[in-house]
Design a protein around this motif. Sequence first.
Motif, PDB file in Angstrom:
ATOM      1  N   TRP A 172      56.363  21.796 -35.852  1.00 25.82           N
ATOM      2  CA  TRP A 172      57.736  21.998 -36.357  1.00 25.82           C
ATOM      3  C   TRP A 172      58.476  22.927 -35.422  1.00 25.82           C
ATOM      4  N   THR A 173      59.606  22.460 -34.910  1.00 19.64           N
ATOM      5  CA  THR A 173      60.500  23.292 -34.111  1.00 19.64           C
ATOM      6  C   THR A 173      61.707  23.628 -34.975  1.00 19.64           C
ATOM      7  N   ALA A 174      61.841  24.882 -35.324  1.00 16.31           N
ATOM      8  CA  ALA A 174      62.910  25.298 -36.232  1.00 16.31           C
ATOM      9  C   ALA A 174      64.273  25.228 -35.536  1.00 16.31           C
ATOM     10  N   PRO A 175      65.326  24.916 -36.281  1.00 23.00           N
ATOM     11  CA  PRO A 175      66.662  24.907 -35.681  1.00 23.00           C
ATOM     12  C   PRO A 175      67.137  26.318 -35.372  1.00 23.00           C
ATOM     13  N   ILE A 176      68.047  26.398 -34.410  1.00 17.40           N
ATOM     14  CA  ILE A 176      68.664  27.678 -34.051  1.00 17.40           C
ATOM     15  C   ILE A 176      70.174  27.530 -34.177  1.00 17.40           C
ATOM     16  N   PHE A 177      70.828  28.569 -34.692  1.00 13.71           N
ATOM     17  CA  PHE A 177      72.270  28.571 -34.908  1.00 13.71           C
ATOM     18  C   PHE A 177      72.883  29.751 -34.171  1.00 13.71           C
ATOM     19  N   ASP A 178      74.128  29.572 -33.725  1.00 14.63           N
ATOM     20  CA  ASP A 178      74.817  30.695 -33.095  1.00 14.63           C
ATOM     21  C   ASP A 178      75.493  31.555 -34.158  1.00 14.63           C
ATOM     22  N   ALA A 179      76.213  32.585 -33.711  1.00 13.14           N
ATOM     23  CA  ALA A 179      76.825  33.530 -34.646  1.00 13.14           C
ATOM     24  C   ALA A 179      77.869  32.874 -35.545  1.00 13.14           C
TER      25      ALA A 179
END
Length: 255
Positions: free
Chosen positions: A180-187
């Motif tokens: 599982w590669t977790a999502p990343i979000f910006d500020a």
Amino acid sequence: MDAMKILIVAAMLLAAQDQPGPRPEDTEVWKPEPPVVTPGAYAPTPPPSDAIVLFDGRDLSQWASVKDGLSARWVLKGGVVTVAKGSGNIQTRRSFGSYQLHIEWRIPVGITGEGQKRGNSGVFLASTGDGDAGYELQILDSYRNRTYVNGQAGSIYKQFAPLANPMRPPGEWQSYDIAWTAPIFDAAGRVTRPAMVTAMLNGVLVQNHTVLKGPTQYIGQPSYKPHGPAPIKLQDHGDPSAPISFRNIWVRELE
């Protein structure tokens, strides 16, 4: 407003009311059906030295009820944990980013029903809220049981069908090995890296670096909402005639 305009507005409102809303069936995909593959013989997969053991058959201390955050109330017997009627979903007390997960599950012998009413459960790779919020890898008896392909075992539910159907018969243990590669979000909450899944079902590749559209959505299209590390969740689908059992659950954190 004159009488003609009133009639036009009324007709428009009635027309809008007659328009059907989105239905669960709108996101079901039935073809092409994944090829049936006979998996190899079951082989034990003990946790490696750096794994976090989430369930070793002795206790549920690593798990909590999603309903109230208290102790998980599933049935523990003989080194196996089984969904208890009406107990609700359970999830890990820890939160995770990206990881490798191993989990084994079993559909009971003598199961009845068909389609989605045949051993339904799920592994939510990141639990993002109450109930069934999160990213679901489907659990189902897909052994000689036809259903929509993006809802059978090995599917990213309502998003991606599995590449193959390597199910063993009910009563035999099935295994998932998942990256599982977790999502990343910006500020600002925008996705800078979407969630991705690679999954093996009984040693057969069923998801190959699949890029997810967002968390699971039963009706309508998925979309992302920003979140951080999240628990892993197991689903109580509410089917008392087909309680799913689990064993040998461990995880390796990747980031």
